[in-house]
Design an enzyme around this catalytic site. Structure first.
Site, short mmCIF file in Angstrom:
data_model
loop_
_atom_site.label_atom_id
_atom_site.label_comp_id
_atom_site.label_asym_id
_atom_site.label_seq_id
_atom_site.Cartn_x
_atom_site.Cartn_y
_atom_site.Cartn_z
N ASP A 14 10.50 27.72 -14.81
CA ASP A 14 10.06 26.35 -14.51
C ASP A 14 8.61 26.10 -14.90
O ASP A 14 7.80 25.65 -14.08
CB ASP A 14 10.26 26.04 -13.02
CG ASP A 14 11.66 26.31 -12.54
OD1 ASP A 14 12.60 26.03 -13.28
OD2 ASP A 14 11.81 26.81 -11.40
N GLU A 174 16.98 16.82 -12.91
CA GLU A 174 15.85 17.50 -12.29
C GLU A 174 14.67 17.52 -13.26
O GLU A 174 14.74 17.03 -14.39
CB GLU A 174 16.23 18.93 -11.90
CG GLU A 174 16.73 19.78 -13.05
CD GLU A 174 17.38 21.08 -12.60
OE1 GLU A 174 17.46 21.32 -11.39
OE2 GLU A 174 17.81 21.85 -13.48
#
Length: 496
Positions: A14, A174
């Site tokens: 991420d 997301e």
């Protein structure tokens, strides 16, 4: 020049990136590990050096007894008005928050919480205003990318939370990030789940609150159709402009263990992919919308050399940067010196979602030899290849009354089995060695100058496809047992 992916190897998922003057700064998720949110810097986008963590105090993040893959989810790093901000989610407590610092090499503030749900928060600054985004549900119960305006001093919402984009229809919308470029607002996100269907999508609009028009050729980046290709799960990206005005995407992906073996155990790693804007204002990414193991590019000067560290030891790593604990450690149980680690065991084992005596370093490549000298008074201590509390392989020295044994133990779901053991009589010191390739780990010990193979275990049973979750294998040193004192020396982690 030619550069190779990933640019940061091992479990560093991420990624988010920002640029200040001539330096890039990048953060990654840390989940149940502490300190939280690893922080890197780079001058050229391909060579990254870890310089700290954003969450270094228990007051900044509640980890407690969070299970594996709970805790700290996807962070975003931004710089505004001379100050760095990092916003993230503690998924276990369902709280979004941010911390800040005026000194990127120093400590970060205590958290400021935001009364907006969802995960993967983002910050965008413009004209003295701050906007907060996450993927979740707005104040009216509408799902999607949710946005509000914030008072950055207090975290108080200055506007209702409102859903501004619902994505392109892929599952698990997301990782929203907002940018202002070429007279438009660009909203980039991920869809498809952070697995083999992962992808990056985006839209653009004339106002920060939308409406947004989706890029006609979404997804802009994905490897989902590249069967047998090593790099998979490409998604969750952040855009950055380099010193020369070129655009790039830093994003996650993973390396599967073989062409037809769809398993990955190193975790989600950091990849760099070139981005190109067309005359119509839309951008494309990578090679025909895919990420490659290597890119030939004239965007990076040819005199820059991509450095890859192959040898990790106690002496050339930093206990505060390269190593990590499970949840909040009891620091009195660790004496960490330049060439030695002394660990004090407790009755908390690696099988519990608590804080066992454990300190680990991420496995960064498939082919590696890990070795260490271990001396123990009683109890158990050794090396663990740790995916989560239910999936780890242990090579350890164990006290059995007046004798000692070296054991190989496999923990795969509900199956926890000591597969092999070698008696040492009264000796309480031993050399432990683990050799790994893409498909298996092999466990050895040295006794009287002779190497003994205890057994092997397949890497696939420590993979995300088997264990689930969002982490990767961490090479841990551990001690278990009340009063156990273990001394680790001569640690070597050498990659091929």
């Amino acid at each position: 020049m030619k550069y190779n992916n990933p640019v940061i190897k091992g479990f560093y998922p991420d990624p988010s990136v920002c640029k200040v003057e001539d330096t890039y700064y990048l953060v990654c998720s840390s989940f149940q590990y502490f300190p939280g949110v690893p922080l890197f810097e780079s001058k050229d986008l391909i060579n990254w050096k870890q310089i700290g963590h954003c969450l270094t105090r228990e007051s900044q993040v509640q980890l407690g007894s969070v299970g594996s893959s709970g805790g700290v989810f996807a962070p975003t790093i931004r710089h505004h008005g001379g100050r760095f901000y990092m916003t993230t989610t503690n998924d276990t407590t369902r709280q979004n928050f941010y911390v800040w610092t005026d000194d990127i090499y120093g400590e970060w503030s205590d958290p400021i919480f935001v009364d907006q749900g969802g995960i993967d928060p983002d910050l965008y600054f413009e004209d003295g205003r701050a906007f907060f985004m996450s993927n979740g549900v707005d104040d009216e119960g509408v799902g999607g990318v949710v946005q509000c305006e914030l008072d950055m001093e207090t975290g108080r919402k200055l506007s209702p939370s409102r859903s501004i984009w619902k994505g392109t229809g892929g599952r698990y919308l997301e990782s929203p990030h907002m940018y202002r470029m070429n007279g438009h607002y660009y909203l980039m996100a991920a869809e498809g789940g952070t697995e083999y269907g992962h992808m990056v999508v985006y839209a653009r609009g004339d106002e920060i609150s939308g409406p947004f028009e989706a890029y006609p050729n979404n997804p802009v980046l994905t490897n989902r159709n590249l069967g047998r290709y090593e790099l998979q799960g490409v998604g969750h990206g952040d855009l950055i402009q380099d010193h020369e005005g070129n655009w790039w995407m830093l994003h996650l992906g993973f390396r599967q263990i073989g062409q037809y073996l769809t398993y990955h155990h190193l975790g989600r790693e950091v990849f760099l992919t070139p981005v190109t804007f067309g005359e119509d204002g839309w951008f494309t990414a990578g090679h025909q919308g895919t990420t490659l193991s290597s890119f030939e590019t004239d965007r990076i000067p040819s005199d820059i050399i991509q450095q890859v560290q192959k040898n990790f030891t106690f002496e050339n790593t930093d206990w505060k940067l390269d190593w990590c604990y499970l949840r909040h450690p009891e620091l009195s149980h660790y004496v960490l010196e330049e060439n030695k680690a002394t660990l004090k065991g407790t009755d908390i084992s690696l099988d519990l979602p608590k804080n066992p005596t454990f300190i680990g370093i991420r496995q960064r490549d498939f082919d590696v030899e890990i070795s260490c000298e271990v001396q123990l008074n009683h109890g158990e201590a050794g090396i663990t290849l740790y995916m989560d509390e239910n999936h780890h392989y242990d090579l350890a020295l164990r006290n059995e009354g007046t004798t000692y044994q070296v054991i190989e133990r496999l923990n795969i779901g509900d199956i926890k089995s000591v597969e092999h053991k070698v008696d040492l009589a009264a000796s309480n010191q031993v050399t432990l060695i683990i050799r790994a390739d893409r498909k298996q780990y092999s466990f050895y010990t040295h006794i009287n100058g002779k190497g003994i193979l205890l057994g092997t275990a397949q890497t696939r049973y420590l993979s995300s496809e088997v264990a689930g979750g969002f982490t990767g294998v961490v090479i841990g040193l551990y001690a278990h047992g009340e009063g156990a004192i273990a001394e680790f020396t001569e640690f070597r982690c050498v990659y091929a």
